[in-house]
Design a protein around this motif. Structure first.
Motif, PDB file in Angstrom:
ATOM      1  N   TRP A  82      13.535  -5.441  39.242  1.00  0.00           N
ATOM      2  CA  TRP A  82      14.326  -5.016  38.229  1.00  0.00           C
ATOM      3  C   TRP A  82      13.747  -4.087  37.038  1.00  0.00           C
ATOM      4  O   TRP A  82      14.062  -4.199  35.967  1.00  0.00           O
TER       5      TRP A  82
ATOM      6  N   ASN B  28       3.430  -7.910  29.854  1.00  0.00           N
ATOM      7  CA  ASN B  28       4.523  -8.164  30.649  1.00  0.00           C
ATOM      8  C   ASN B  28       5.468  -9.024  30.166  1.00  0.00           C
ATOM      9  O   ASN B  28       5.564  -9.435  28.815  1.00  0.00           O
ATOM     10  N   GLY B  29       6.821  -9.507  30.698  1.00  0.00           N
ATOM     11  CA  GLY B  29       8.003 -10.112  30.032  1.00  0.00           C
ATOM     12  C   GLY B  29       7.388 -11.340  29.504  1.00  0.00           C
ATOM     13  O   GLY B  29       7.644 -12.019  28.562  1.00  0.00           O
ATOM     14  N   SER B  30       6.630 -12.146  30.356  1.00  0.00           N
ATOM     15  CA  SER B  30       5.961 -13.603  29.934  1.00  0.00           C
ATOM     16  C   SER B  30       5.203 -13.410  28.568  1.00  0.00           C
ATOM     17  O   SER B  30       5.437 -14.429  27.824  1.00  0.00           O
TER      18      SER B  30
ATOM     19  N   TYR C 185      15.043 -18.373  32.608  1.00  0.00           N
ATOM     20  CA  TYR C 185      14.033 -18.089  33.094  1.00  0.00           C
ATOM     21  C   TYR C 185      13.310 -17.020  32.083  1.00  0.00           C
ATOM     22  O   TYR C 185      14.044 -15.929  31.680  1.00  0.00           O
ATOM     23  N   HIS C 186      12.024 -17.446  31.599  1.00  0.00           N
ATOM     24  CA  HIS C 186      11.436 -16.344  30.571  1.00  0.00           C
ATOM     25  C   HIS C 186      10.128 -16.240  30.993  1.00  0.00           C
ATOM     26  O   HIS C 186       9.197 -15.653  30.130  1.00  0.00           O
ATOM     27  N   GLY C 187       9.693 -16.357  32.056  1.00  0.00           N
ATOM     28  CA  GLY C 187       8.319 -15.806  32.834  1.00  0.00           C
ATOM     29  C   GLY C 187       7.411 -17.288  33.390  1.00  0.00           C
ATOM     30  O   GLY C 187       7.820 -18.292  33.119  1.00  0.00           O
TER      31      GLY C 187
ATOM     32  N   GLU D 114      18.380 -15.685  27.170  1.00  0.00           N
ATOM     33  CA  GLU D 114      18.529 -14.244  28.075  1.00  0.00           C
ATOM     34  C   GLU D 114      19.885 -13.668  27.344  1.00  0.00           C
ATOM     35  O   GLU D 114      21.060 -14.715  27.991  1.00  0.00           O
TER      36      GLU D 114
ATOM     37  N   ASP E 168      15.737 -12.714  24.794  1.00  0.00           N
ATOM     38  CA  ASP E 168      14.748 -12.144  25.839  1.00  0.00           C
ATOM     39  C   ASP E 168      15.473 -11.166  26.502  1.00  0.00           C
ATOM     40  O   ASP E 168      16.118 -11.470  27.641  1.00  0.00           O
TER      41      ASP E 168
ATOM     42  N   VAL F 271      13.925  -8.925  28.586  1.00  0.00           N
ATOM     43  CA  VAL F 271      13.032  -8.483  29.583  1.00  0.00           C
ATOM     44  C   VAL F 271      13.826  -7.774  30.667  1.00  0.00           C
ATOM     45  O   VAL F 271      13.628  -6.879  31.301  1.00  0.00           O
ATOM     46  N   MET F 272      14.887  -8.508  31.094  1.00  0.00           N
ATOM     47  CA  MET F 272      15.703  -8.051  32.285  1.00  0.00           C
ATOM     48  C   MET F 272      16.725  -7.142  32.011  1.00  0.00           C
ATOM     49  O   MET F 272      17.254  -6.131  32.265  1.00  0.00           O
TER      50      MET F 272
ATOM     51  N   LYS G 288       9.957  -5.051  31.505  1.00  0.00           N
ATOM     52  CA  LYS G 288      10.290  -4.572  32.792  1.00  0.00           C
ATOM     53  C   LYS G 288      10.662  -2.881  32.802  1.00  0.00           C
ATOM     54  O   LYS G 288       9.983  -1.979  33.053  1.00  0.00           O
TER      55      LYS G 288
END
Ligand code: PLP
Length: 454
Positions: free
Chosen positions: A60, A118-120, A152-154, A226, A260, A262-263, A289
């Motif tokens: 992703w 990174n995302g986490s 999901y956040h990492g 998310e 979040d 991230v995605m 990402k």
């Protein structure tokens, strides 16, 4: 690859020395690994010269394709100057320029950029900042985060503490900090099982959040979600307006909103940020990402002047934000991220993307002709095709049948790299994929599902 022995040696070394993420290594050891050597646009090329469509944009991340000449040039040009220097106590040119650009392209009101890798870590930063902000506001009892089921956040401990995927997180439960999990804002299962409209469901979920806020009004540090789509939870789409109304609730109850992205960030949902679909400016926006176009690990947490100002004070007051990863603001990654954004602007990518998204969404409807496709969920250029043993009775395939994994193996044989979320097949190609490449990806995926579920 030079010769067969090199390939065999690599495969043997992989098995001898590497531990792969999210992978049952016993299963891995029983198979021949695909070893990627090169990339060309939306294709990954392995050591044997096989070409695969990258249907998941290399987890992703990839935006403009692999081995992109302009991104390569930006990276090489920075490399000729310096690869890394620290942001602790010093600054660097690409990190400054990128921070300015990120503030320019994110929702108005986000004024400060804090880098990580990174995302986490982008999420950890937001959680720690929110937590500390309340201490500076003389409200140290505000320690709880509201988060969603299937979130999901990492994988770091803080990010897991606000996660909601049982199979990923349950093992570590006793290690995690206390938070409040509320049900997920997704429509599929509920709308199929309970015959309810998205609007009714949205109201029900928002009521749950508000109820939670009212019960813990003085303890809630923030709400994390998310936006629009929960990715790793199974590409679960939130009802329209949910994000906006959640932001309103956060304001009403005087707590902070952490989004979040991230995605979803960097065009994945059809706009630069998912927040833009509902005109939301959160207190924190996490991005990773796609930030460096899928080239290098880079993340950023953006926040408001109000949060930032709360950390200002005398040195001795210890109001400092005590956080900073070694490679924070890495110049190579920031230079690539700048070029990534420049390509979006130069090529008017977000406008062009609308045609691709329309095509993607139309073509995905074809998957309903397959008898074991239960639900096709799509948001911009992110899709999840959920496979069911019996879609009419909403009976899932048993976990141990590994149907999703089997489909991905069949897709690989057809020349497409996919990765499942249990029985949901994810399609998330690089945004720059052409219509004919997209057709080819959809076709290969369709055949793979058909082969396995027939
Ligand atoms: N947040 C979201 C929404 C994600 O999808 C992911 C990864 O998939 C993460 C955070 C964690 O990112 P990373 O794997 O870079 O730590």
């Amino acid at each position: 690859m030079q010769n067969l022995r090199d390939r065999e040696k690599l495969a043997a070394w992989d098995k001898d020395y590497l531990w792969h993420p999210f992978t049952q290594m016993r299963d891995w050891l029983a198979e021949e690994p695909i070893i990627i050597e090169r990339g060309e646009g939306v294709y990954l090329i392995d050591v044997d010269g096989n070409r695969y469509l990258d249907g998941i944009a290399s987890m992703w991340t990839n935006v403009h394709g692999h081995n992109h000449p302009e991104l390569n040039a930006a990276l090489k040009s920075q490399l000729d100057k310096i690869a890394h220097s620290t942001l602790l106590g010093y600054s660097n040119i690409p990190a400054i320029q990128l921070a300015q650009k990120l503030v320019e392209i994110t929702p108005k009101g986000l004024d400060k950029v804090f880098y990580s890798d990174n995302g986490s870590t982008a999420v950890e930063v937001a959680l720690k900042m929110a937590f500390q902000y309340w201490q500076h506001q003389a409200q140290p009892q505000r320690k709880l985060f509201i988060h969603f089921d299937k979130a999901y956040h990492g994988d770091t401990v803080g990010a897991m503490s606000v996660g909601g995927i049982e199979s990923f997180h349950n093992t570590y439960n006793s290690l995690l900090f206390k938070s409040i999990r509320v049900s997920a804002p997704e429509t599929y299962r509920s709308s199929n099982v309970v015959d309810d409209s998205a609007e009714t469901l949205k109201t029900r979920w928002l009521d749950t959040v508000e109820q939670t806020l009212s019960e813990h009004s003085e303890q809630v540090a923030g709400i994390i979600l998310e936006p629009l789509v929960q990715g790793a939870g199974g590409m679960l789409i939130a009802p329209k307006g949910f994000l906006k109304e959640l932001a309103t609730l956060a304001k009403k109850w005087g707590t902070l909103l952490i989004v979040d992205e991230v995605m979803t960030g960097f065009g994945r949902t059809g706009k630069m940020w998912a927040c833009e679909h509902e005109n939301v400016t959160p207190d924190f926006l996490c991005t990773a990402k796609g930030l460096a176009a899928g080239y290098l690990p880079l993340a950023a947490t953006l926040t408001t002047d109000e949060i930032y100002n709360a950390f200002l004070g005398e040195y001795r007051d210890l109001k400092t934000f005590f956080h900073g990863h070694t490679f924070t603001g890495n110049p190579l990654a920031c230079a690539v991220a700048l070029e990534n954004i420049a390509i979006f602007e130069r090529e008017n990518l977000l406008d062009r993307l609308q045609t691709t998204i329309k095509h993607f969404q139309n073509q995905l409807q074809e998957f309903y002709t397959l008898p074991h496709v239960g639900d096709v969920r799509v948001c911009g250029m992110a899709a999840g095709i959920e496979l069911m043993k019996n879609p009419d009775t909403y009976t899932p395939y048993p976990f141990e049948e590994k149907v999703g994994i089997q489909v991905c193996k069949a897709a690989l044989a057809q020349g497409a790299v996919l990765r499942p979320l249990v029985n949901t097949i994810v399609l998330m190609p690089p945004l720059q994929i052409s219509i004919s490449e997209l057709n080819s990806l959809l076709d290969r995926t369709y055949r793979a599902i058909d082969t396995v579920t027939k």
